[in-house]
Design a protein around this motif. Structure first.
Motif, PDB file in Angstrom:
ATOM      1  N   VAL A  18     -10.139  -2.765  -2.907  1.00  0.00           N
ATOM      2  CA  VAL A  18      -8.964  -3.364  -3.924  1.00  0.00           C
ATOM      3  C   VAL A  18      -7.825  -2.456  -3.987  1.00  0.00           C
ATOM      4  O   VAL A  18      -6.715  -2.884  -4.013  1.00  0.00           O
ATOM      5  N   HIS A  19      -7.928  -1.220  -4.385  1.00  0.00           N
ATOM      6  CA  HIS A  19      -6.978  -0.301  -4.577  1.00  0.00           C
ATOM      7  C   HIS A  19      -6.195   0.570  -3.619  1.00  0.00           C
ATOM      8  O   HIS A  19      -5.534   1.526  -3.748  1.00  0.00           O
ATOM      9  N   HIS A  20      -6.888   0.164  -2.301  1.00  0.00           N
ATOM     10  CA  HIS A  20      -6.506   1.014  -1.109  1.00  0.00           C
ATOM     11  C   HIS A  20      -4.984   0.865  -0.628  1.00  0.00           C
ATOM     12  O   HIS A  20      -4.480  -0.137  -0.517  1.00  0.00           O
ATOM     13  N   GLN A  21      -3.913   1.950  -1.181  1.00  0.00           N
ATOM     14  CA  GLN A  21      -2.759   1.768  -0.831  1.00  0.00           C
ATOM     15  C   GLN A  21      -2.109   3.064  -0.281  1.00  0.00           C
ATOM     16  O   GLN A  21      -0.872   3.365  -0.225  1.00  0.00           O
ATOM     17  N   ALA A  22      -3.003   3.889   0.196  1.00  0.00           N
ATOM     18  CA  ALA A  22      -2.834   5.116   0.793  1.00  0.00           C
ATOM     19  C   ALA A  22      -2.237   5.051   2.082  1.00  0.00           C
ATOM     20  O   ALA A  22      -2.460   4.045   2.551  1.00  0.00           O
ATOM     21  N   PRO A  23      -1.915   6.149   2.729  1.00  0.00           N
ATOM     22  CA  PRO A  23      -1.445   5.926   4.034  1.00  0.00           C
ATOM     23  C   PRO A  23      -2.750   5.566   4.943  1.00  0.00           C
ATOM     24  O   PRO A  23      -4.045   5.472   4.561  1.00  0.00           O
ATOM     25  N   ARG A  77      -4.180 -14.665   1.169  1.00  0.00           N
ATOM     26  CA  ARG A  77      -5.536 -14.408   1.612  1.00  0.00           C
ATOM     27  C   ARG A  77      -6.146 -13.085   1.028  1.00  0.00           C
ATOM     28  O   ARG A  77      -7.338 -13.179   0.582  1.00  0.00           O
ATOM     29  N   LEU A  78      -5.389 -11.951   0.689  1.00  0.00           N
ATOM     30  CA  LEU A  78      -5.623 -10.898   0.086  1.00  0.00           C
ATOM     31  C   LEU A  78      -6.021 -11.276  -1.323  1.00  0.00           C
ATOM     32  O   LEU A  78      -7.178 -10.778  -1.694  1.00  0.00           O
ATOM     33  N   ASP A  79      -5.507 -12.131  -2.174  1.00  0.00           N
ATOM     34  CA  ASP A  79      -6.038 -12.603  -3.519  1.00  0.00           C
ATOM     35  C   ASP A  79      -7.066 -13.183  -3.347  1.00  0.00           C
ATOM     36  O   ASP A  79      -7.904 -12.636  -4.353  1.00  0.00           O
ATOM     37  N   GLY A  80      -7.390 -13.963  -2.515  1.00  0.00           N
ATOM     38  CA  GLY A  80      -8.790 -14.562  -2.347  1.00  0.00           C
ATOM     39  C   GLY A  80      -9.919 -13.564  -2.242  1.00  0.00           C
ATOM     40  O   GLY A  80     -11.099 -13.625  -2.716  1.00  0.00           O
ATOM     41  N   LEU A  81      -9.689 -12.716  -1.318  1.00  0.00           N
ATOM     42  CA  LEU A  81     -10.623 -11.541  -0.778  1.00  0.00           C
ATOM     43  C   LEU A  81     -10.974 -10.682  -1.891  1.00  0.00           C
ATOM     44  O   LEU A  81     -11.927 -10.482  -2.310  1.00  0.00           O
ATOM     45  N   THR A  82      -9.736 -10.543  -2.714  1.00  0.00           N
ATOM     46  CA  THR A  82      -9.920  -9.509  -4.130  1.00  0.00           C
ATOM     47  C   THR A  82     -10.704 -10.193  -4.853  1.00  0.00           C
ATOM     48  O   THR A  82     -11.605  -9.624  -5.623  1.00  0.00           O
ATOM     49  N   GLN A  83     -10.578 -11.522  -5.281  1.00  0.00           N
ATOM     50  CA  GLN A  83     -11.376 -12.333  -6.209  1.00  0.00           C
ATOM     51  C   GLN A  83     -12.971 -12.258  -5.758  1.00  0.00           C
ATOM     52  O   GLN A  83     -13.768 -12.388  -6.529  1.00  0.00           O
TER      53      GLN A  83
END
Length: 164
Positions: A142-147, A109-115
């Motif tokens: 797309v790049h959100h990996q923060a807390p 799902r995340l991959d589809g949304l990112t595309q």
């Protein structure tokens, strides 16, 4: 998804009638559900954005994993049958393959949304109006990996944030 159905085969099944709500937007994290048969519509703020009818689809995993209220409502559009996972933590500890199956589904799902977001970013690239900000917004999503972000506003700079 078939894997998840197999991993849930011994769990109780529930039947819900058309119109019944599996998960209500804003409800506390808790149960998860795996679709056995039927169709479910997912909506946010009353706006439908997905219709799901594939056996093995899971509902409620985001709320449970993020320990946040549900961000959408999942409603039966016809009579449905689901497996209820009453204790997701115990379920995943006892069946680690289920965690991998759910991870695969959410990653897809995340991959589809990112595309999709990348396509939107390309579409609005170079615009000088407010739509030109879309690129910045997409980058942050797309790049959100923060807390987990802390909420706040000009009126309440500290926001309402519980440290979990």
């Amino acid at each position: 998804m078939d894997d998840l159905l197999e991993l849930c085969a011994d769990l109780p099944q529930e039947r819900l009638a058309a119109g019944e709500v599996l998960i209500a937007e804003g409800s506390a994290p808790g149960h998860m559900f795996v679709l056995v048969s039927g169709t479910v519509v997912v909506e946010r703020d009353g706006t439908p954005f997905a219709q799901i009818d594939h056996p093995g689809a899971i509902f409620g995993e985001m709320s449970w994993v993020l320990d946040r209220p549900a961000t959408a409502t999942a409603r039966a559009t016809e009579d449905i049958v689901v497996h209820r996972i009453a204790d997701p933590g115990a379920f995943f500890r006892e069946r680690p393959d289920a965690a991998v199956s759910v991870l695969r589904m959410t990653s897809a799902r995340l991959d589809g949304l990112t595309q999709y977001l990348v396509d939107v970013k390309r579409q609005f690239a170079g615009n000088d109006d407010h739509s030109g900000m879309i690129g910045q917004i997409v980058d942050s999503l797309v790049h959100h990996q923060a807390p987990r972000p802390r909420t706040g506003s000009a009126r309440d700079p500290e926001g309402d944030h519980d440290d979990h």
